[in-house]
Write an enzyme that holds these catalytic residues in place. Structure first.
Site, PDB file in Angstrom:
ATOM      1  CE1 TYR A 155      47.009  65.802  29.958  1.00 26.77           C
ATOM      2  CE2 TYR A 155      47.871  68.042  29.745  1.00 26.77           C
ATOM      3  CZ  TYR A 155      47.861  66.812  30.390  1.00 26.77           C
ATOM      4  OH  TYR A 155      48.697  66.596  31.466  1.00 26.77           O
ATOM      5  CE  LYS A 159      45.588  66.594  33.235  1.00 25.76           C
ATOM      6  NZ  LYS A 159      45.613  65.736  34.438  1.00 25.76           N
TER       7      LYS A 159
HETATM    8  P1  NAP Z   1      52.229  58.560  32.920  1.00 25.33           P
HETATM    9  O1  NAP Z   1      53.646  58.338  33.308  1.00 25.33           O
HETATM   10  O2  NAP Z   1      51.790  58.333  31.519  1.00 25.33           O
HETATM   11  O3  NAP Z   1      51.303  57.671  33.922  1.00 25.33           O
HETATM   12  C1  NAP Z   1      49.919  57.734  33.795  1.00 25.33           C
HETATM   13  C2  NAP Z   1      49.296  56.871  34.870  1.00 25.33           C
HETATM   14  O4  NAP Z   1      47.866  56.984  34.777  1.00 25.33           O
HETATM   15  C3  NAP Z   1      49.634  55.386  34.741  1.00 25.33           C
HETATM   16  O5  NAP Z   1      49.869  54.863  36.024  1.00 25.33           O
HETATM   17  C4  NAP Z   1      48.358  54.799  34.132  1.00 25.33           C
HETATM   18  O6  NAP Z   1      48.121  53.455  34.523  1.00 25.33           O
HETATM   19  C5  NAP Z   1      47.308  55.680  34.766  1.00 25.33           C
HETATM   20  N1  NAP Z   1      46.028  55.703  34.052  1.00 25.33           N
HETATM   21  C6  NAP Z   1      45.750  56.233  32.826  1.00 25.33           C
HETATM   22  N2  NAP Z   1      44.449  56.074  32.537  1.00 25.33           N
HETATM   23  C7  NAP Z   1      43.889  55.425  33.587  1.00 25.33           C
HETATM   24  C8  NAP Z   1      42.576  54.980  33.885  1.00 25.33           C
HETATM   25  N3  NAP Z   1      41.562  55.175  33.025  1.00 25.33           N
HETATM   26  N4  NAP Z   1      42.365  54.332  35.063  1.00 25.33           N
HETATM   27  C9  NAP Z   1      43.376  54.134  35.945  1.00 25.33           C
HETATM   28  N5  NAP Z   1      44.650  54.546  35.717  1.00 25.33           N
HETATM   29  C10 NAP Z   1      44.893  55.168  34.553  1.00 25.33           C
HETATM   30  O7  NAP Z   1      51.761  60.052  33.260  1.00 25.33           O
HETATM   31  P2  NAP Z   1      52.379  61.153  34.258  1.00 25.33           P
HETATM   32  O8  NAP Z   1      53.248  62.036  33.474  1.00 25.33           O
HETATM   33  O9  NAP Z   1      52.864  60.528  35.495  1.00 25.33           O
HETATM   34  O10 NAP Z   1      51.042  61.974  34.565  1.00 25.33           O
HETATM   35  C11 NAP Z   1      50.307  61.824  35.768  1.00 25.33           C
HETATM   36  C12 NAP Z   1      49.294  62.955  35.848  1.00 25.33           C
HETATM   37  O11 NAP Z   1      50.003  64.195  35.839  1.00 25.33           O
HETATM   38  C13 NAP Z   1      48.335  63.005  34.653  1.00 25.33           C
HETATM   39  O12 NAP Z   1      47.063  63.420  35.074  1.00 25.33           O
HETATM   40  C14 NAP Z   1      48.961  64.056  33.768  1.00 25.33           C
HETATM   41  O13 NAP Z   1      48.008  64.666  32.925  1.00 25.33           O
HETATM   42  C15 NAP Z   1      49.499  65.028  34.804  1.00 25.33           C
HETATM   43  N6  NAP Z   1      50.564  65.907  34.319  1.00 25.33           N
HETATM   44  C16 NAP Z   1      51.724  65.411  33.820  1.00 25.33           C
HETATM   45  C17 NAP Z   1      52.700  66.298  33.381  1.00 25.33           C
HETATM   46  C18 NAP Z   1      54.022  65.834  32.814  1.00 25.33           C
HETATM   47  O14 NAP Z   1      54.782  66.674  32.322  1.00 25.33           O
HETATM   48  N7  NAP Z   1      54.357  64.563  32.878  1.00 25.33           N
HETATM   49  C19 NAP Z   1      52.481  67.668  33.440  1.00 25.33           C
HETATM   50  C20 NAP Z   1      51.274  68.143  33.962  1.00 25.33           C
HETATM   51  C21 NAP Z   1      50.327  67.251  34.403  1.00 25.33           C
HETATM   52  P3  NAP Z   1      48.542  52.174  33.603  1.00 25.33           P
HETATM   53  O15 NAP Z   1      49.962  52.350  33.220  1.00 25.33           O
HETATM   54  O16 NAP Z   1      48.305  51.020  34.535  1.00 25.33           O
HETATM   55  O17 NAP Z   1      47.632  52.155  32.428  1.00 25.33           O
END
Ligand code: NAP
Length: 247
Positions: A155, A159
């Site tokens: 990861y 990133k």
């Molecule tokens: P999340 O709630 O798990 O949602 C992930 C989203 O990505 C879902 O809508 C999922 O779609 C979609 N997705 C995953 N793989 C995909 C693919 N191959 N093609 C199309 N869509 C895909 O995650 P989140 O926490 O909102 O994270 C969003 C972004 O922020 C990510 O890049 C994550 O690494 C980053 N981030 C998150 C955090 C945190 O603390 N949450 C911190 C830093 C960065 P489906 O449900 O339809 O599969």
């Protein structure tokens, strides 16, 4: 309105941070393409929420780690809306394990979904933006990409890769009026972090000077600003949205 009439593609906007970006962009006047992979009902709910608020949205299923599916998705957007003005590369997954136990499939899944997807989507829309000499690309990185984290080498690499990609493409596309920036969220309350143990959450919380976890909307506000004309002199940057989280 900040994004009046702009066409925005938000990858992975069925849930979490992407969902918040989609809804906030719509309330800023943008026409929103809600990309998802498997959560069809959730994507439909995001579209319905936007339409109920008087906005315009359309759901599009595509696995953004697959270049062919991304090309078809962008062709569909061009047929419907003519162009893509703003791309938010948000889709992402985790497959956490210490390196000694990490399977090749865990590496490939995370790098494919988080980093190759950014290449696929940026490549597919950049010609449209170059032609119109205006565009905004915002990539969702992570504080883990800046500082590293035991158990998340795949990861963190994906990133950190996004940050290098952002800096390079910002230089390539600047002469065409396109800005490219990243944001690096810290701990944001979504499905991705809901699976973490209480001890891990408590450890994070103790290191956040602002004393709370972030919300998806904390990230969405910054993304919408970076997409707006007010951010037209910012490119190649990575903005941390982490409550001051210490490395
Ligand atoms: P999340 O709630 O798990 O949602 C992930 C989203 O990505 C879902 O809508 C999922 O779609 C979609 N997705 C995953 N793989 C995909 C693919 N191959 N093609 C199309 N869509 C895909 O995650 P989140 O926490 O909102 O994270 C969003 C972004 O922020 C990510 O890049 C994550 O690494 C980053 N981030 C998150 C955090 C945190 O603390 N949450 C911190 C830093 C960065 P489906 O449900 O339809 O599969």
């Amino acid at each position: 309105m900040l994004l009046d009439g702009k066409v925005i593609l938000v990858t992975g906007s069925s849930r979490g941070i992407g969902r918040a970006v989609a809804i906030r962009a719509a309330s800023a006047g943008a026409k929103v393409l809600v990309n998802y992979l498997s959560s069809e009902d959730a994507a439909g709910e995001v579209v319905a929420t936007i339409r109920a608020g008087g906005g315009e949205a359309f759901p599009l299923r595509a696995d953004v780690s697959d270049a062919g599916q991304v090309e078809s998705m962008v062709e569909e957007i061009v047929r419907r809306y003519g162009t893509v003005d703003i791309l938010v590369n948000n889709a992402g997954v985790t497959r956490d394990a210490l390196l000694v136990r990490m399977k090749e499939a865990d590496w490939d899944k995370v790098v494919g979904s988080n980093l190759k997807s950014v290449y696929n989507c940026t490549k597919a829309v950049c010609r449209l933006m170059m032609k119109q000499r205006w565009g905004r690309i915002i990539n969702i990185s992570s504080t883990v990409g800046l500082h590293g984290n035991a158990g998340q080498a795949n990861y963190a690499a994906s990133k950190a890769g996004i940050i290098g990609f952002t800096k390079s493409i910002a230089k390539e596309l600047a002469p065409r009026g396109i800005t490219v920036n990243a944001v690096a969220p810290g701990f944001i309350e979504t499905d991705m972090t809901a699976v973490l143990g209480e001890d891990v959450k408590a450890s994070y919380l103790s290191r956040i000077p602002l004393g709370r976890f972030g919300t998806p909307d904390d990230v969405a506000h910054v993304v919408v600003f970076l997409a707006s004309d007010g951010a037209s002199y910012i490119t190649g940057q990575t903005v941390a949205i982490d409550g001051g989280l210490a490395s």
